[in-house]
Write an enzyme that holds these catalytic residues in place. Sequence first.
Site, PDB file in Angstrom:
ATOM      1  N   LYS A 137       0.861  -1.197   0.000  1.00 30.31           N
ATOM      2  CA  LYS A 137       0.000   0.000   0.000  1.00 30.31           C
ATOM      3  C   LYS A 137       0.891   1.239   0.000  1.00 30.31           C
ATOM      4  CE  LYS A 137      -4.005   1.782   2.594  1.00 30.31           C
ATOM      5  NZ  LYS A 137      -4.923   1.502   3.717  1.00 30.31           N
ATOM      6  N   LEU A 148      -7.071   8.410   3.261  1.00 28.25           N
ATOM      7  CA  LEU A 148      -7.227   6.994   3.644  1.00 28.25           C
ATOM      8  C   LEU A 148      -8.571   6.696   4.313  1.00 28.25           C
ATOM      9  CD1 LEU A 148      -3.752   5.983   5.217  1.00 28.25           C
ATOM     10  CD2 LEU A 148      -4.414   5.975   2.809  1.00 28.25           C
ATOM     11  N   SER A 150     -10.073  -1.096   6.285  1.00 25.97           N
ATOM     12  CA  SER A 150      -9.344  -0.768   5.058  1.00 25.97           C
ATOM     13  C   SER A 150      -8.558  -1.920   4.434  1.00 25.97           C
ATOM     14  CB  SER A 150      -8.409   0.422   5.304  1.00 25.97           C
ATOM     15  OG  SER A 150      -9.148   1.617   5.320  1.00 25.97           O
ATOM     16  N   SER A 169      -9.599   1.482   2.340  1.00 27.90           N
ATOM     17  CA  SER A 169      -8.641   2.304   1.632  1.00 27.90           C
ATOM     18  C   SER A 169      -7.545   1.499   0.936  1.00 27.90           C
ATOM     19  CB  SER A 169      -8.005   3.307   2.583  1.00 27.90           C
ATOM     20  OG  SER A 169      -7.242   2.665   3.579  1.00 27.90           O
ATOM     21  N   ILE A 223      -7.780   0.655   9.629  1.00 38.53           N
ATOM     22  CA  ILE A 223      -8.150   1.387  10.844  1.00 38.53           C
ATOM     23  C   ILE A 223      -9.642   1.240  11.115  1.00 38.53           C
ATOM     24  CG2 ILE A 223      -8.628   3.591   9.706  1.00 38.53           C
ATOM     25  CD1 ILE A 223      -7.256   5.003  12.054  1.00 38.53           C
ATOM     26  N   GLY A 224     -10.408   0.910  10.049  1.00 37.96           N
ATOM     27  CA  GLY A 224     -11.853   0.757  10.222  1.00 37.96           C
ATOM     28  C   GLY A 224     -12.436  -0.250   9.241  1.00 37.96           C
TER      29      GLY A 224
END
Lengths: 560, 560
Positions: free
Chosen positions: B129, B178, B228, B204, B225-226
Amino acid sequence: MAWKQLAAEKKSHQLDGVPKEWLPSNLPSSETLNVIDFPQQSGVLSALDLEITESSVATLLSNLASSKWSAVQVTTSFYKRAIVAQQLTNCLTEIFVDRALARAKELDEHLAKTGKVVGALHGLPISLKDQISIKGIESTMGYISWIGQVAEKNSVLVDILESLGAVPFVKTNVPQTLMWPETFNRIFGRTTNPNNRSLSSGGSSGGEGALVALKGSPLGVGSDIGGSIRIPAGLCGVYGFRPSYNRIPYGGCVNSMEGQDSILSVLGPLSSTLDGIQTFFKAVISKEPWQMDPMTIRKRWSDEEYNLIDHGNGKRLCFAILWDNGLVEPHPPIRRGLEMTRDALVAAGHQVIDWKPYKQKEILGTIEAIWGSASTEDFRTVLASSGEPLITSMKLAHEEGDTPFLVTSDTTLSAFALWQLHKKKRDLREEHLKHWTDTISQTATGRPVDAIISPVAPHTALQHGWHKNGNYTMPWNLLDYPSVVIPVSKVDQALDVKQPRDKFYTAEDRKIHELYDPATYENAPISIQVVGRTMEEEAILAMSAIVDEALKLHGTKSKL
Amino acid sequence: MAWKQLAAEKKSHQLDGVPKEWLPSNLPSSETLNVIDFPQQSGVLSALDLEITESSVATLLSNLASSKWSAVQVTTSFYKRAIVAQQLTNCLTEIFVDRALARAKELDEHLAKTGKVVGALHGLPISLKDQISIKGIESTMGYISWIGQVAEKNSVLVDILESLGAVPFVKTNVPQTLMWPETFNRIFGRTTNPNNRSLSSGGSSGGEGALVALKGSPLGVGSDIGGSIRIPAGLCGVYGFRPSYNRIPYGGCVNSMEGQDSILSVLGPLSSTLDGIQTFFKAVISKEPWQMDPMTIRKRWSDEEYNLIDHGNGKRLCFAILWDNGLVEPHPPIRRGLEMTRDALVAAGHQVIDWKPYKQKEILGTIEAIWGSASTEDFRTVLASSGEPLITSMKLAHEEGDTPFLVTSDTTLSAFALWQLHKKKRDLREEHLKHWTDTISQTATGRPVDAIISPVAPHTALQHGWHKNGNYTMPWNLLDYPSVVIPVSKVDQALDVKQPRDKFYTAEDRKIHELYDPATYENAPISIQVVGRTMEEEAILAMSAIVDEALKLHGTKSKL
């Protein structure tokens, strides 16, 4: 004022449940400074009480498991001695004799009936810093606002200790806000140092320090956000252990500055023997605290790491001594403690080099900015409900006007500003790890330095109100390095003469230099920290035992 | 405007280093939506290239170690396919053919000379990434402000991957900030879903999702983070793994909202086979990343935990299915995926019960408040230096006016307010662990539920700009539960008919319901998450393999 009455009322009932015969009639006058041996002369403790309370944790557990000593007997012996300690140093907060003895009785009955101990700490009395909640008991933490705040359930650690067979039996004193390296609040008053009552017990786990030093508890639990286990352990002359973040479960405790998750407070043990420290840690971890507290690291005790797999199996270690952090030069007794440690380690065949301090000022500044980002608002919020003022000095007369320890800001920061401090903190941690790793070029082991030997403070215990410096403990908190405090010696007027100095790093350094004179500090304990890398609990416990053994052997030899 | 020119200039050079013969001359028109099999027809890949790129990670590593395939050959094959993938879905950011091939050549020479592989990932090309820094290469993360920002050193993960013998060979696309579950930015543009290019690749880590689905990379690294990692893995139909906080080293990466330490972004792998996920995790941990990144948990790979010591040795497990979180009801294909998983697990002899969602709204609200506490200021600060505006919609026309995903606040919070949110977060984590532990009363195993089976999102990939919901992934981030995404099936117009509904939880629920019609989503992958408890990486990998095997066996059986 209402808050004063509330505090006085609570304090007046502190000893209500204590049998009269546990209160010594021959207490020394306040002019007697060294009371460390008074329990033997108090008339309260029988020969068996003295034998029990002067046993190591290993001996206690062994004799409890074999039913040589009952849990009721052991709890009674320590309770008596704790009450004597309370009379001498004012180290306790909550006292609950009946409840502890009832629990001890249950344990005895269980053992008699099943032939088995309840767990690895069967029958062992354990003292707890006031913030560690026990169901049905208050956790005021020295805040008048919190009087009457009875815990609705045990903290996770208390549940675990009870499942291990331990007997929580007293809670211990703290400073208001917890953010001081001394111990005074308006409910319970001041805790003094049993080696020299004109000196501070340290803080914030100062009640534990004094109690354990008087052998009023075989094992105590404190908390440490900037030195709050290590300073009282070091100043009172007992062992203390600050583990890394989140290895011992914190769930269910009350705290100061809750939600401040940047530099975490941790729980850890104090004990008069190193085996107590290790027994506590291993036993708590064995109960898989992560099953009860989601913040606790899922990491089992590792025999591999305890056997120093990352440190050449412990055959020849390299220690580095932090002689001076470049901000405050340690007093002569502290230097002597480090020299004794160096000599002992060299005599034991280990390598000892100098530790070069790295960005200590930046590290301390970052810590203060992070805590200061909202501490004032936190304290104000708690104090508002009673009207009790913030304590701004630990001096005897409690005069106002000192800067409250680590409360450096009148205005709170924004969350964005706090995020920027987190980046700074992360960078410092990354740089410091590299600084450590790079020591490989200076060692003869093929590894970086195995552990750092550091002062606990630039001085021993000071007179009340003068200890305002966490400079030798706080950096390890930001870096999250585990650290064990080991007592080394005591101040000796003949050995620890004042050394003249011409140059000073700062005005604070000069001020601290001027505070020293050997007579004032007579008999104050001298201690060191053994510091490891993040989450190296097992290794640092093993290396501390090596240091402790070396010191004992060397001390014995030099006395011969 | 200067920022537009800067972006256009950079994009225009993206393919500069790519051999012309790797660019297919027969690209499908934009009307061809399903391009998942185009690489075989592109004319760019030889039979050997196809064999290599369609091999599992285990086969690749085995044939690389035996020198059956050289690292140069394997890197070339994947690079060709990645360039084809780029032409189809616009999934790449940085392309550095010469450098990757030079590294592959070194590896081949090392193996020829020493007879030994460099490490456990010898010769394996790995895509990264965009935020994962490689020395000498830009990490723009889709921010025009960061064009020209060349990494001065490798991120810790890249150092580790190189020490394992891996070949980082491309970087992959992300959304600006992101903080979107889709992938579009003004430098590199939009990444589409190779199963159906009218649909989003997710985000993301959307570049990784599309690239790995097209088998342009055997192993990719994203961040989560949530959701991604899990959303693009799930929407593109590949395996993805979100480990717990700080098990894979994050040091040296660039990031959005740096210093936001409350709910952490983590790095993790995506792969077209589950063995790739596990190989990556075990290999990285074996290098003791905590020696290089102080934030990484010191916890060795545990065979004990992988052998499910905490889960009855895996003999009979109890899974709980989260059918509906009570906020947005999943679309018919998602429900079918869960039903297939249930049937497969029951057929394999495991118990399957329902998972009762716990305080999902409070959890999501707490996350949004925490991120929103300073996200606006963070984005504004980064954007200021170029003048590029914040992207506020992922729709095709990029019209303004949508609420930016998860940027919920115009004003930043105070640090004190953030501390209060941390208390809320801690309480939710404690309650949720208890909620999980209490399931022991519903299982036939004598243990609480072993793992949760959850949707990845309430829908499959949506048309561009419509995916604004992280409701089925974000709660696991706050709770820090590790999660593996497993592809189960694809949307089938015959099976996944629209179901009428009368009642809706909210307007959002209704809106999402209305988005569904089987024709639009034809061929979109259906995936599930297998969710474990904090820091149970080893166990959740083992249980995911059990789920995956059960699904494969059951799928085979039902086709017969």
